[in-house]
Design a protein around this motif. Structure first.
Motif, PDB file in Angstrom:
ATOM      1  N   ARG A  60       0.838  -1.207   0.000  1.00  0.00           N
ATOM      2  CA  ARG A  60       0.000   0.000   0.000  1.00  0.00           C
ATOM      3  C   ARG A  60       0.874   1.260   0.000  1.00  0.00           C
ATOM      4  NH1 ARG A  60      -4.176   1.234   4.743  1.00  0.00           N
ATOM      5  NH2 ARG A  60      -2.175   1.533   5.739  1.00  0.00           N
ATOM      6  N   ASN A  61       1.951   1.238   0.792  1.00  0.00           N
ATOM      7  CA  ASN A  61       2.854   2.397   0.813  1.00  0.00           C
ATOM      8  C   ASN A  61       3.512   2.618  -0.546  1.00  0.00           C
ATOM      9  OD1 ASN A  61       2.268   2.934   3.481  1.00  0.00           O
ATOM     10  ND2 ASN A  61       3.955   1.686   4.277  1.00  0.00           N
ATOM     11  N   ALA A  62       3.890   1.525  -1.219  1.00  0.00           N
ATOM     12  CA  ALA A  62       4.516   1.644  -2.539  1.00  0.00           C
ATOM     13  C   ALA A  62       3.514   2.169  -3.571  1.00  0.00           C
ATOM     14  CB  ALA A  62       5.072   0.292  -2.974  1.00  0.00           C
ATOM     15  N   LEU A  63       2.260   1.684  -3.497  1.00  0.00           N
ATOM     16  CA  LEU A  63       1.222   2.157  -4.435  1.00  0.00           C
ATOM     17  C   LEU A  63       0.907   3.631  -4.201  1.00  0.00           C
ATOM     18  CD1 LEU A  63      -1.143  -0.954  -4.379  1.00  0.00           C
ATOM     19  CD2 LEU A  63      -0.072   0.001  -6.435  1.00  0.00           C
ATOM     20  N   LEU A  64       0.916   4.050  -2.918  1.00  0.00           N
ATOM     21  CA  LEU A  64       0.681   5.471  -2.611  1.00  0.00           C
ATOM     22  C   LEU A  64       1.776   6.337  -3.219  1.00  0.00           C
ATOM     23  CD1 LEU A  64      -0.538   5.390   1.114  1.00  0.00           C
ATOM     24  CD2 LEU A  64      -1.798   6.301  -0.853  1.00  0.00           C
ATOM     25  N   MET A  65       3.029   5.883  -3.091  1.00  0.00           N
ATOM     26  CA  MET A  65       4.127   6.655  -3.677  1.00  0.00           C
ATOM     27  C   MET A  65       3.985   6.727  -5.199  1.00  0.00           C
ATOM     28  SD  MET A  65       8.244   6.076  -3.661  1.00  0.00           S
ATOM     29  CE  MET A  65       8.551   6.351  -1.941  1.00  0.00           C
ATOM     30  N   ALA A  66       3.598   5.604  -5.801  1.00  0.00           N
ATOM     31  CA  ALA A  66       3.443   5.571  -7.263  1.00  0.00           C
ATOM     32  C   ALA A  66       2.166   6.288  -7.709  1.00  0.00           C
ATOM     33  CB  ALA A  66       3.414   4.124  -7.745  1.00  0.00           C
ATOM     34  N   ASP A  67       1.286   6.594  -6.729  1.00  0.00           N
ATOM     35  CA  ASP A  67       0.007   7.243  -7.012  1.00  0.00           C
ATOM     36  C   ASP A  67      -0.839   6.412  -7.977  1.00  0.00           C
ATOM     37  OD1 ASP A  67      -1.918   9.144  -6.712  1.00  0.00           O
ATOM     38  OD2 ASP A  67      -1.123  10.496  -8.241  1.00  0.00           O
ATOM     39  N   LEU A  68      -0.932   5.127  -7.671  1.00  0.00           N
ATOM     40  CA  LEU A  68      -1.666   4.201  -8.526  1.00  0.00           C
ATOM     41  C   LEU A  68      -2.638   3.368  -7.688  1.00  0.00           C
ATOM     42  CD1 LEU A  68       1.212   2.701 -10.687  1.00  0.00           C
ATOM     43  CD2 LEU A  68      -0.598   4.235 -11.469  1.00  0.00           C
ATOM     44  N   PRO A  69      -3.787   3.029  -8.255  1.00  0.00           N
ATOM     45  CA  PRO A  69      -4.688   2.100  -7.563  1.00  0.00           C
ATOM     46  C   PRO A  69      -4.220   0.664  -7.747  1.00  0.00           C
ATOM     47  CG  PRO A  69      -5.657   2.738  -9.659  1.00  0.00           C
ATOM     48  CD  PRO A  69      -4.341   3.477  -9.550  1.00  0.00           C
ATOM     49  N   ALA A  70      -4.550  -0.206  -6.796  1.00  0.00           N
ATOM     50  CA  ALA A  70      -4.169  -1.622  -6.913  1.00  0.00           C
ATOM     51  C   ALA A  70      -4.798  -2.255  -8.151  1.00  0.00           C
ATOM     52  CB  ALA A  70      -4.599  -2.372  -5.657  1.00  0.00           C
ATOM     53  N   SER A  71      -5.923  -1.690  -8.598  1.00  0.00           N
ATOM     54  CA  SER A  71      -6.614  -2.263  -9.768  1.00  0.00           C
ATOM     55  C   SER A  71      -5.780  -2.135 -11.041  1.00  0.00           C
ATOM     56  CB  SER A  71      -7.971  -1.580  -9.961  1.00  0.00           C
ATOM     57  OG  SER A  71      -7.766  -0.193 -10.096  1.00  0.00           O
ATOM     58  N   SER A  72      -4.721  -1.318 -11.016  1.00  0.00           N
ATOM     59  CA  SER A  72      -3.910  -1.153 -12.234  1.00  0.00           C
ATOM     60  C   SER A  72      -2.809  -2.210 -12.352  1.00  0.00           C
ATOM     61  CB  SER A  72      -3.288   0.247 -12.262  1.00  0.00           C
ATOM     62  OG  SER A  72      -2.296   0.366 -11.257  1.00  0.00           O
ATOM     63  N   LEU A  73      -2.706  -3.117 -11.367  1.00  0.00           N
ATOM     64  CA  LEU A  73      -1.619  -4.115 -11.409  1.00  0.00           C
ATOM     65  C   LEU A  73      -1.972  -5.286 -12.330  1.00  0.00           C
ATOM     66  CD1 LEU A  73      -0.896  -4.238  -7.554  1.00  0.00           C
ATOM     67  CD2 LEU A  73       0.546  -3.139  -9.297  1.00  0.00           C
ATOM     68  N   ASP A  74      -0.969  -5.725 -13.096  1.00  0.00           N
ATOM     69  CA  ASP A  74      -1.133  -6.904 -13.960  1.00  0.00           C
ATOM     70  C   ASP A  74      -0.463  -8.135 -13.380  1.00  0.00           C
ATOM     71  OD1 ASP A  74      -2.122  -5.179 -16.067  1.00  0.00           O
ATOM     72  OD2 ASP A  74      -0.025  -4.598 -16.358  1.00  0.00           O
ATOM     73  N   LEU A  75       0.432  -7.911 -12.411  1.00  0.00           N
ATOM     74  CA  LEU A  75       1.285  -9.000 -11.931  1.00  0.00           C
ATOM     75  C   LEU A  75       1.649  -8.722 -10.467  1.00  0.00           C
ATOM     76  CD1 LEU A  75       3.335 -11.378 -12.403  1.00  0.00           C
ATOM     77  CD2 LEU A  75       4.934  -9.673 -13.298  1.00  0.00           C
TER      78      LEU A  75
END
Ligand code: COA
Length: 327
Positions: A60-75
């Protein structure tokens, strides 16, 4: 087209286990642990917290830094030797906790080299296939669950935690973060670091429990010697392969196994001042340690875009290796 690391994150449990606490549990001393390992504190998760919970916080901390939702992950790849369960994979459990959509999820087991193996695999999959544009790679461990708290040879070393990176592929990136990698294994040395029971070789039974076979067993001094030479040699070979010099490398980030190992690797390579060491605070967190170190350096502004960094690790298997990255 390039692939870059656009987010990092870490998480460690709140509870601190000090050397003074360990003095009350086994026949040891703060002085012995400090001088032989460099460790002062380690973080220990409570009974209800699982490896996927630790992975979730770091991710969650890494996604916040990247400013991306978890729904954008492919892998999603989780490197761990302490999965929540034998199956389903911790990556699947993490996917649900994050609220990620349908995507490819699996665990990777390479002990303390796990995060490096997982970055290598994620990068290769992203480079090879249009299906993978964005990956979450996490190293997460609840080592306290497989530590024998009556064995002073091992219990003073380990701690719990998680570190995560987000990899992103885009036409906008002129450069790729991945410059070179060399990852190896040698199963002939499988016995020197292992958890003997609970698998098909020695299924759980009253006897395995009575004999304390569900805890980490380690040949400490053999591991110590091999860790130094394999990490130092692999880093030197990798750098030579790229034609670069150590002057160009801002940080060597090794798996935090033992401060004396890290000092010896730095001395052999002639770069003692550029070896990142945080083992004092967390102990050895296996596949989590390099992710934790990366996030600490990144958030402190000690890695800047364009910096070259070398990651290196060594662990059960035996597995070892190094990656040379451009930030
Ligand atoms: N407190 C006090 N004494 C201890 C102790 C502890 N926690 N653990 C071991 N000892 C004792 C041993 O029993 C031994 O006593 P003896 O000489 O009377 O038999 C003595 O200290 C020396 O033991 P040794 O194993 O040779 O110590 P060491 O200097 O090699 O340090 C490790 C032990 C485990 C810290 C060190 O070998 C190490 O870090 N190895 C690598 C571990 C590692 O990286 N593991 C994970 C791989 S990723």
């Amino acid at each position: 087209m390039g692939i870059r690391i656009i987010g990092t994150g870490m998480y460690v449990p709140e509870r601190i286990l000090t050397n003074a606490d360990l003095e009350k549990m086994v026949d040891t001393s703060d002085e012995w642990i400090t001088t032989r390992t460099g460790i002062k504190n380690r973080r220990i998760a409570d009974a209800e917290t699982t490896t996927s919970d630790l992975a979730f916080q770091a991710a969650r901390n890494a996604l916040l830094m990247a400013d991306l939702p978890a729904s954008s992950l492919d892998l999603i790849i989780v490197a761990t030797v302490t999965p929540d369960k034998v199956f389903p994979s911790t990556a699947c459990l993490l996917q649900t906790k994050l609220g990620a959509g349908p995507c490819l999820c699996f665990d990777l087991e390479a002990a303390c080299s796990g995060l490096l193996y997982a970055i290598e695999v994620a990068h290769a999959m992203m480079a090879a296939s249009p299906n993978y544009r964005r990956a979450l790679v996490v190293g997460a461990e609840k080592l306290s669950a497989i530590t024998d708290w009556t064995d002073r040879n091992t219990c003073v070393i380990f701690g719990d935690g998680a570190g995560a990176v987000i990899l992103d592929k885009s036409d906008d990136y002129a450069n790729d973060f991945y410059l070179a990698g060399k990852l190896c294994a040698d199963g002939q040395y499988a016995d020197i670091l292992q958890l003997p029971a609970g698998g098909s070789a020695l299924p759980a039974s009253h006897t395995t429990v009575d004999e304390r076979q569900h805890y980490v067993k380690m040949g400490g001094s053999k591991t110590f010697q091999m860790a130094i030479s394999l990490m130092a040699n692999t880093c030197a070979e990798l750098l030579e392969q790229t034609g670069m010099s150590w002057n160009q490398v801002r940080w060597l980030i090794p798996h935090q196994a033992n401060e004396r190992i890290l000092t010896a690797v730095g001395a052999r390579l002639g770069i003692p001042e550029r070896v990142y060491v945080n083992i004092r605070d967390y102990g050895n967190t296996s596949s989590a340690s390099i992710g934790i170190a990366l996030d600490e350096l990144n958030r402190a502004g000690k890695i800047q875009p364009g910096d070259f960094i070398m990651l290196t690790a060594f662990g059960g298997g035996l597995t070892w290796g190094a990656l040379l990255l451009r930030w």
